[in-house]
Design a protein around this motif. Structure first.
Motif, short mmCIF file in Angstrom:
data_model
loop_
_atom_site.label_atom_id
_atom_site.label_comp_id
_atom_site.label_asym_id
_atom_site.label_seq_id
_atom_site.Cartn_x
_atom_site.Cartn_y
_atom_site.Cartn_z
N PHE A 1 0.83 -1.21 0.00
CA PHE A 1 0.00 0.00 0.00
C PHE A 1 0.87 1.26 0.00
O PHE A 1 0.57 2.23 -0.70
N THR A 2 1.95 1.26 0.77
CA THR A 2 2.85 2.41 0.82
C THR A 2 3.45 2.69 -0.54
O THR A 2 3.49 3.84 -0.98
N VAL A 3 3.91 1.66 -1.22
CA VAL A 3 4.48 1.84 -2.55
C VAL A 3 3.44 2.40 -3.51
O VAL A 3 3.68 3.39 -4.21
N LEU A 4 2.27 1.80 -3.53
CA LEU A 4 1.23 2.23 -4.47
C LEU A 4 0.73 3.63 -4.17
O LEU A 4 0.48 4.42 -5.08
N SER A 5 0.57 3.96 -2.90
CA SER A 5 0.03 5.28 -2.56
C SER A 5 1.06 6.39 -2.76
O SER A 5 0.68 7.55 -2.95
N ASN A 6 2.34 6.06 -2.75
CA ASN A 6 3.36 7.09 -2.93
C ASN A 6 3.72 7.34 -4.37
O ASN A 6 4.48 8.26 -4.67
N ILE A 7 3.18 6.56 -5.27
CA ILE A 7 3.38 6.84 -6.69
C ILE A 7 2.72 8.17 -7.03
O ILE A 7 3.25 8.97 -7.77
N GLU A 8 1.57 8.40 -6.44
CA GLU A 8 0.83 9.64 -6.71
C GLU A 8 0.37 10.25 -5.39
O GLU A 8 -0.66 9.87 -4.85
N GLY A 9 1.14 11.14 -4.87
CA GLY A 9 0.71 11.95 -3.75
C GLY A 9 0.77 11.36 -2.38
O GLY A 9 -0.04 11.67 -1.53
N GLY A 10 1.72 10.49 -2.08
CA GLY A 10 1.82 9.91 -0.76
C GLY A 10 2.48 10.83 0.24
O GLY A 10 3.09 11.84 -0.09
N LYS A 11 2.33 10.49 1.48
CA LYS A 11 2.91 11.26 2.58
C LYS A 11 3.73 10.32 3.45
O LYS A 11 3.25 9.76 4.41
N VAL A 12 5.00 10.12 3.09
CA VAL A 12 5.82 9.18 3.84
C VAL A 12 6.41 9.79 5.11
O VAL A 12 6.86 9.06 5.98
N ALA A 13 6.44 11.09 5.23
CA ALA A 13 7.09 11.71 6.38
C ALA A 13 6.16 12.61 7.18
O ALA A 13 6.59 13.56 7.80
N TYR A 14 4.89 12.32 7.17
CA TYR A 14 3.92 13.10 7.94
C TYR A 14 3.38 12.22 9.05
O TYR A 14 2.43 11.46 8.85
N PRO A 15 3.96 12.28 10.24
CA PRO A 15 3.61 11.34 11.30
C PRO A 15 2.16 11.43 11.78
O PRO A 15 1.68 10.53 12.45
N SER A 16 1.44 12.47 11.43
CA SER A 16 0.05 12.55 11.85
C SER A 16 -0.90 11.85 10.89
O SER A 16 -2.08 11.73 11.18
N TYR A 17 -0.39 11.34 9.77
CA TYR A 17 -1.21 10.61 8.80
C TYR A 17 -1.17 9.12 9.11
O TYR A 17 -0.11 8.57 9.39
N LEU A 18 -2.32 8.48 9.00
CA LEU A 18 -2.41 7.06 9.31
C LEU A 18 -1.49 6.22 8.43
O LEU A 18 -0.85 5.29 8.91
N GLU A 19 -1.39 6.54 7.14
CA GLU A 19 -0.54 5.75 6.26
C GLU A 19 0.93 5.81 6.68
O GLU A 19 1.67 4.84 6.54
N CYS A 20 1.36 6.92 7.24
CA CYS A 20 2.73 7.04 7.74
C CYS A 20 2.92 6.18 8.99
O CYS A 20 3.90 5.46 9.12
N ILE A 21 1.97 6.24 9.88
CA ILE A 21 2.04 5.45 11.11
C ILE A 21 2.05 3.96 10.78
O ILE A 21 2.84 3.19 11.34
N LEU A 22 1.18 3.55 9.86
CA LEU A 22 1.10 2.13 9.50
C LEU A 22 2.40 1.62 8.87
O LEU A 22 2.80 0.48 9.14
N GLN A 23 3.05 2.44 8.06
CA GLN A 23 4.29 1.95 7.46
C GLN A 23 5.36 1.74 8.53
O GLN A 23 6.13 0.78 8.45
N TYR A 24 5.41 2.58 9.53
CA TYR A 24 6.39 2.37 10.61
C TYR A 24 6.03 1.15 11.45
O TYR A 24 6.91 0.42 11.91
#
Length: 132
Positions: free
Chosen positions: A81-104
């Motif tokens: 999910f992290t790879v796919l969502s970061n192709i277009e507009g992902g937030k890998v370094a925003y700790p307040s976003y759920l997708e960032c928390i889940l990747q960690y």
């Protein structure tokens, strides 16, 4: 990089050059997670993130080949999910976003799963006794 969350400041600073060049005043992020990470944390930040992500992928492959528990599969799906969502507009370094928390969570979880599998392999007795 320009500093954590410091690039996109509307008509202030460097983001105004993007607005003027594209004639698109509503753009507020890089449309790509890695580029956004580069703007925030620079090349060193991108290299560190890619190294941690690559290690998580290695741990995921290791766990998948040996003991694909439901937790392992969940962690691997988060990486996908992290790879796919970061192709277009992902937030890998925003700790307040759920997708960032889940990747960690996935990074840490896969590391723990791999350690468990390695410990179990050390505890298992050898199948055949060694002849003297």
């Amino acid at each position: 990089g320009f500093g954590y969350m410091a690039f996109w400041q509307g008509l202030q600073g460097e983001s105004s050059n993007i607005w003027r060049a594209l004639k698109w005043p509503g753009i507020m992020y890089a449309e790509n997670g890695i580029i956004e990470l580069f703007l925030s944390l620079g090349l060193i930040g991108v290299i560190l993130f890619v190294a941690v992500f690559a290690r998580a992928i290695r741990d995921g492959i290791y766990c998948f080949r040996r003991n694909a528990t439901p937790a392992t599969m969940w962690y691997i799906s988060i990486l996908l999910f992290t790879v796919l969502s970061n192709i277009e507009g992902g937030k890998v370094a925003y700790p307040s976003y759920l997708e960032c928390i889940l990747q960690y969570v996935a990074f840490i979880g896969l590391r723990q799963e791999r350690r468990k599998i390695e410990e179990q392999a050390l505890d298992e007795p050898l199948d055949e006794p060694i002849a003297a």
